[in-house]
Structures are given as C-alpha cells and as structure tokens.
Design a protein around this motif. Structure first.
Motif, short mmCIF file in Angstrom:
data_model
loop_
_atom_site.label_atom_id
_atom_site.label_comp_id
_atom_site.label_asym_id
_atom_site.label_seq_id
_atom_site.Cartn_x
_atom_site.Cartn_y
_atom_site.Cartn_z
N ASP A 93 21.32 29.78 71.21
CA ASP A 93 21.55 31.05 70.53
C ASP A 93 22.25 32.05 71.46
OD1 ASP A 93 19.26 31.23 72.07
OD2 ASP A 93 17.95 31.82 70.43
N SER A 97 17.85 33.08 76.32
CA SER A 97 17.11 33.66 75.20
C SER A 97 15.64 33.22 75.26
CB SER A 97 17.71 33.19 73.88
OG SER A 97 17.47 31.78 73.71
N HIS A 99 14.06 31.52 73.06
CA HIS A 99 14.04 30.13 72.63
C HIS A 99 14.49 29.20 73.75
CE1 HIS A 99 14.60 26.56 70.14
NE2 HIS A 99 15.86 26.50 70.54
N SER A 240 17.22 32.74 67.70
CA SER A 240 17.49 34.04 67.08
C SER A 240 18.63 33.98 66.07
CB SER A 240 17.83 35.08 68.16
OG SER A 240 19.00 34.68 68.86
#
Length: 306
Positions: A93, A97, A99, A240
C-alpha cells in the motif's frame, strides 16, 4: 554417492532461440534452471518454451530485510499453468505502512519457517538478517539447491536453518528443512495461497491447492510430524488501499515443541504422480529414492545425490 558440497553450475544468460534464412539459432539444450548468486535467488522451470510451464522461485539472499527488503530468506513460490499456487502474500500500500510492518514484510507472510506463534526472521537488519545459497546444481532432469537462513533469525534462539529444494522435472518438488534451536520451540511451516487449501489432516494427510485449472498436492513424508493446520484469510492489519483481494494463509505446525526440526514435504504439481518416493532412515540420515534418483539428507550437512 559423491559429496557435492558447494556443487553448483553457474547460470548463463541466453537470448531466446531465433531462426532465419542465415541459420542463426540459439542453443537447443538450454538449462531450465538458473542461479543468480549475487542476489541469492534460484529460478527453476519445467520448460522455457511452454507458456503453461511450472515455475519455482527460491530466495536466500545476502541482502538483509531493510528498506524495501522482506524477511523472507529460504522462502519459495510455485506457479503453474499461468496461475500462482504457493504465493508470497500481502499488499503493497505504501512504504513502511502498518500493514507492511505487521504482515507484508514479515517471515510469516512468506512460505518460510517461523516458530512460537509466528516469530520469524529479524526485520530492519541489513548485515545480520541475511541468507545464502549454499549449493546449487542443475542435473538436467532435476535441480537441487540449498539455502542457509541461519543468520536471519534471532541468534539467541535459532542455531541452524537450512532448506533444500529438489525439483524433479517436470512436476515433483521435495522440500527438506533442517533446523535447530537452543531451547524447545514450536516449529511452523507457513504456506500461502489464493484459494483456500483443503486438508485430509494428520501427519500423512494430503493438502490440496487449486487455482483455476492449476493445482498441487502436498504431503509430509518424514520428519517432525506437522499435525496441526490453521488457516485464515485475514490479515492482522489490513492494507490501507481499496480493491485488494483476500488471500489464504496457512500454518502447518508441530504438536510438541522441540530443539530440532526436520521435515520432508512432497509437492506434486498437478496431483498426478502415481508413485511416491521411497523414504528410509540410514543411521542419522534420511534417504529418499524417487524415480531413478537418490538423495541423502543429514542434519547440519549439505545434501548428497546420485
């Protein structure tokens, strides 16, 4: 049985075959496997000219898990008939991030070993969290390679992590793991798929993975019994970005913690092989006879073959 320690046949980059009125043509007997030693990657194909070929990528790299690097030493992927079957999971993303930190760049997001609930290799370590291709050989009808990911794990706990892949063209893949720790840990064999895997259960249970017309079947043949299988399509932290498709994440683990871990997994790409390898103990070594080949695995040593 010759000891092939350090055996390797360095890859040559060869242009695609051409043919014209002047008789210009590339070599007919091109290798279908290649070692890229400087980056620590081995690529294996069933047939370079077949668009539906099987392709296996294996990584054990001197570049550590920093910046855009992932903590995925000794991880591999498998694709066939234009479909990805065993994948490296996660979504990019944006750089670093939530994630990426919780999943995408972690060992548990790849087809690699973890322990004690997903503890994997050290992230954000350039010189420490490294791997190395210890051996490579393209034998024509088979390719064998060994990666050493020991340095990538926490040295206070993990003492050895070797993984050998034997690709018997064009449809069988043997994955042999040899690991040890300074204390008992619960070893975990992670694999990731685009479609949910089905399992028969038990240490000799068959696991099937299918994507479209492509499929493979996995079965543990020997070693520390992988008796527990957990599977989910959830991430600990979602990407995201929008529009991403969930994938499936499986952990195949031992029931009892131990200081050592050995596992031999057979992956039948296409699920069509009628005869299984013959596996037996030869002292402390594991002897595997398959087709017209014989492979010998022993803890802490590079494999032998004939």
């Amino acid at each position: 049985m010759p000891p092939p320690n350090g055996f390797r046949s360095f890859a040559r980059l060869i242009s695609p075959t051409i043919s014209d009125s002047k008789g210009l043509a590339g070599p007919d007997n091109r290798s279908t496997s290649a070692l890229f030693e400087s980056v620590g990657q081995v690529t294996m194909h069933s047939d370079l000219t077949d668009k539906n070929r099987t392709t296996i990528h294996f990584r054990s790299s001197p570049y550590g898990a920093i910046n855009h690097g992932h903590a995925d030493q000794n991880a591999f992927t498998v694709g066939s008939q234009g479909s990805a079957l065993l994948i490296s999971s996660g979504v990019y993303d944006y750089y670093f991030s939530p994630h990426a930190q919780a999943w995408y760049r972690q060992t548990k997001a790849s087809n690699a070993l973890t322990y004690d609930g997903g503890i994997g290799q050290q992230a954000e370590r350039w010189y420490a969290a490294t791997g190395k291709i210890r051996a490579y050989m393209d034998g024509g009808d088979f390719t064998i390679t060994t990666g050493d990911a020991t340095r990538a794990y926490d040295p206070a706990t993990i003492q050895r992590v070797l993984r050998t892949l034997v690709y018997l063209k064009d449809n069988l893949l043997l994955v042999h793991d040899d690991a040890s720790a300074s204390k008992p840990v619960s070893w975990e064999w992670n694999f990731h798929t685009q479609e949910a895997a089905s399992a028969a259960g038990g240490p000799q249970g068959m696991i099937a993975v299918q994507r479209g017309q492509a499929k493979l079947c996995m079965q543990q043949l020997a070693g520390s019994p992988l008796t527990k299988l957990a599977q989910t399509d959830q991430y600990p932290v979602n990407p995201s970005t929008s529009g991403w498709t969930p994938t499936h994440h499986a952990v195949w683990s031992v029931a009892t913690p131990g200081t050592s871990f050995e596992s031999l997994v057979l992956i039948d790409i296409g699920c069509q092989e009628s005869s299984k390898p013959v596996v037996q103990r030869d002292g402390s070594a594991l002897l595997v006879k398959v087709r017209d080949r014989e492979f010998r695995f022993e803890a802490g040593k590079l494999p032998q073959y004939r």
